[in-house]
Write a protein that holds these residues in place. Structure first.
Motif, PDB file in Angstrom:
ATOM      1  N   UNK A  18      73.212  -6.284 -80.550  1.00 48.75           N
ATOM      2  CA  UNK A  18      73.432  -7.476 -79.722  1.00 48.75           C
ATOM      3  C   UNK A  18      72.832  -7.283 -78.333  1.00 48.75           C
ATOM      4  N   UNK A  19      73.006  -6.088 -77.764  1.00 46.11           N
ATOM      5  CA  UNK A  19      72.520  -5.837 -76.416  1.00 46.11           C
ATOM      6  C   UNK A  19      71.012  -5.914 -76.304  1.00 46.11           C
ATOM      7  N   UNK A  20      70.317  -5.481 -77.360  1.00 46.25           N
ATOM      8  CA  UNK A  20      68.863  -5.439 -77.302  1.00 46.25           C
ATOM      9  C   UNK A  20      68.188  -6.697 -77.851  1.00 46.25           C
ATOM     10  N   UNK A  21      68.801  -7.319 -78.837  1.00 41.70           N
ATOM     11  CA  UNK A  21      68.180  -8.477 -79.474  1.00 41.70           C
ATOM     12  C   UNK A  21      68.787  -9.806 -79.031  1.00 41.70           C
ATOM     13  N   UNK A  62      87.218  -3.554 -72.106  1.00 43.64           N
ATOM     14  CA  UNK A  62      88.313  -2.617 -71.876  1.00 43.64           C
ATOM     15  C   UNK A  62      87.795  -1.275 -71.387  1.00 43.64           C
ATOM     16  N   UNK A  63      86.668  -0.836 -71.944  1.00 38.06           N
ATOM     17  CA  UNK A  63      86.096   0.445 -71.533  1.00 38.06           C
ATOM     18  C   UNK A  63      85.627   0.408 -70.084  1.00 38.06           C
ATOM     19  N   UNK A  64      85.022  -0.710 -69.677  1.00 36.01           N
ATOM     20  CA  UNK A  64      84.536  -0.828 -68.300  1.00 36.01           C
ATOM     21  C   UNK A  64      85.697  -0.862 -67.312  1.00 36.01           C
ATOM     22  N   UNK A  65      86.715  -1.655 -67.610  1.00 33.82           N
ATOM     23  CA  UNK A  65      87.884  -1.735 -66.723  1.00 33.82           C
ATOM     24  C   UNK A  65      88.543  -0.361 -66.606  1.00 33.82           C
ATOM     25  N   UNK A  66      88.689   0.341 -67.724  1.00 33.97           N
ATOM     26  CA  UNK A  66      89.313   1.662 -67.712  1.00 33.97           C
ATOM     27  C   UNK A  66      88.483   2.643 -66.889  1.00 33.97           C
ATOM     28  N   UNK A  67      87.152   2.551 -66.990  1.00 33.31           N
ATOM     29  CA  UNK A  67      86.284   3.458 -66.235  1.00 33.31           C
ATOM     30  C   UNK A  67      86.447   3.247 -64.732  1.00 33.31           C
ATOM     31  N   UNK A  92      79.134   3.819 -65.287  1.00 31.57           N
ATOM     32  CA  UNK A  92      79.432   3.315 -66.625  1.00 31.57           C
ATOM     33  C   UNK A  92      78.377   2.317 -67.089  1.00 31.57           C
ATOM     34  N   UNK A  93      77.989   1.389 -66.235  1.00 30.22           N
ATOM     35  CA  UNK A  93      76.997   0.397 -66.647  1.00 30.22           C
ATOM     36  C   UNK A  93      75.631   1.040 -66.887  1.00 30.22           C
ATOM     37  N   UNK A  94      75.326   2.113 -66.139  1.00 29.71           N
ATOM     38  CA  UNK A  94      74.055   2.806 -66.342  1.00 29.71           C
ATOM     39  C   UNK A  94      74.057   3.614 -67.637  1.00 29.71           C
ATOM     40  N   UNK A  95      75.196   4.202 -67.963  1.00 32.60           N
ATOM     41  CA  UNK A  95      75.289   5.022 -69.173  1.00 32.60           C
ATOM     42  C   UNK A  95      75.448   4.184 -70.435  1.00 32.60           C
ATOM     43  N   UNK A  96      75.825   2.913 -70.274  1.00 32.94           N
ATOM     44  CA  UNK A  96      76.022   2.021 -71.419  1.00 32.94           C
ATOM     45  C   UNK A  96      75.269   0.704 -71.185  1.00 32.94           C
ATOM     46  N   UNK A  97      73.931   0.772 -71.105  1.00 37.42           N
ATOM     47  CA  UNK A  97      73.162  -0.439 -70.788  1.00 37.42           C
ATOM     48  C   UNK A  97      73.281  -1.538 -71.844  1.00 37.42           C
ATOM     49  N   UNK A  98      73.395  -1.167 -73.106  1.00 39.07           N
ATOM     50  CA  UNK A  98      73.532  -2.184 -74.145  1.00 39.07           C
ATOM     51  C   UNK A  98      74.875  -2.907 -74.022  1.00 39.07           C
ATOM     52  N   UNK A  99      75.918  -2.142 -73.721  1.00 37.07           N
ATOM     53  CA  UNK A  99      77.232  -2.754 -73.525  1.00 37.07           C
ATOM     54  C   UNK A  99      77.212  -3.688 -72.321  1.00 37.07           C
ATOM     55  N   UNK A 170      69.851  -1.295 -63.644  1.00 35.11           N
ATOM     56  CA  UNK A 170      69.550  -0.919 -65.018  1.00 35.11           C
ATOM     57  C   UNK A 170      68.097  -1.208 -65.387  1.00 35.11           C
ATOM     58  N   UNK A 171      67.505  -2.186 -64.723  1.00 32.80           N
ATOM     59  CA  UNK A 171      66.104  -2.505 -64.991  1.00 32.80           C
ATOM     60  C   UNK A 171      65.160  -1.640 -64.158  1.00 32.80           C
ATOM     61  N   UNK A 172      65.650  -1.097 -63.053  1.00 29.93           N
ATOM     62  CA  UNK A 172      64.837  -0.220 -62.205  1.00 29.93           C
ATOM     63  C   UNK A 172      65.223   1.226 -62.516  1.00 29.93           C
ATOM     64  N   UNK A 173      64.401   1.893 -63.298  1.00 30.87           N
ATOM     65  CA  UNK A 173      64.744   3.233 -63.773  1.00 30.87           C
ATOM     66  C   UNK A 173      64.923   4.240 -62.647  1.00 30.87           C
ATOM     67  N   UNK A 174      64.341   3.967 -61.494  1.00 30.22           N
ATOM     68  CA  UNK A 174      64.387   4.939 -60.401  1.00 30.22           C
ATOM     69  C   UNK A 174      65.676   4.861 -59.589  1.00 30.22           C
TER      70      UNK A 174
END
Length: 209
Positions: A18-21, A62-67, A92-99, A170-174
């Motif tokens: 879902x995250x990629x497509x 739930x995972x994001x709120x908990x983080x 968290x958002x950087x480690x889980x970009x699809x989420x 997340x779109x800027x890798x640097x």
């Protein structure tokens, strides 16, 4: 394999797909193949594509709120707590970009009931940030008491800025999570610090020519 483990594999595969497509382009065939199961088994466990997407949104919210909650270190100063919370959010958002793509882009653009699930997550994060700003106001030496409406508005603005910045980072890798958090702290805390001291900005009245 236990049902809980198999279901987690399906959700993991679904979040990536879902995250990629995107929701509409993602197929149950691809999700089943990525999870290493048959398509009928996906339907047996999670009923439909809509139910599967909803389950992904709920789990990742739930995972994001908990983080964020777990990332705020107790006993720190108010700015230290906000800093640690922002670092946890961006990490968290950087480690889980699809989420994050599922939550920030896909769920919000496909209407109900998906958008409502994300709204519930956002309301919880805003409420948590509101408590942090309240604590900052109480901690500030000589701070004027902030009205409830002011605090809520500041929390909404801060969360909205964090969401936009996470998408950009997340779109800027640097850009690292630490750098993204520092950017938002530099943008927000200087203004918050002045506000805590009772130094409010107001538009200057210009004299007529």
């Amino acid at each position: 394999m236990p049902r809980a483990v198999r279901e987690r594999q399906m959700l993991d595969a679904a979040v990536v797909t879902f995250g990629r497509r995107g929701y509409r382009a993602a197929s149950m065939d691809e999700i089943a193949e990525r999870a290493g199961v048959s398509k009928p088994l996906v339907y047996l466990y999670l009923n439909s594509k809509e139910d599967l997407f909803t389950a992904c949104i709920r789990r990742e919210a739930q995972a994001l709120v908990a983080a964020v909650r777990d990332g705020v270190e107790p006993g720190l100063t108010a700015d230290g707590q906000l800093w640690s919370g922002l670092r946890a959010f961006f990490t968290h958002t950087a480690e889980h970009p699809d989420a994050w793509s599922v939550l920030h882009r896909q769920a919000r653009t496909h209407g109900e009931p998906f958008a409502r699930e994300v709204s519930l997550m956002r309301e919880e994060i805003v409420a948590f940030v509101t408590t942090l700003i309240h604590a900052a106001a109480q901690e500030a030496h000589g701070a004027t008491e902030l009205a409830e409406r002011d605090v809520t508005g500041l929390a909404q603005a801060l969360v909205g800025a964090a969401e936009s910045l996470a998408g950009w980072a997340n779109e800027a890798d640097s850009v690292t999570a630490k750098e993204a958090a520092a950017t938002l702290m530099n943008f927000a805390w200087a203004g918050l610090g002045n506000l805590m001291r009772g130094d409010r900005w107001s538009p200057r009245t210009r004299s007529a020519p």
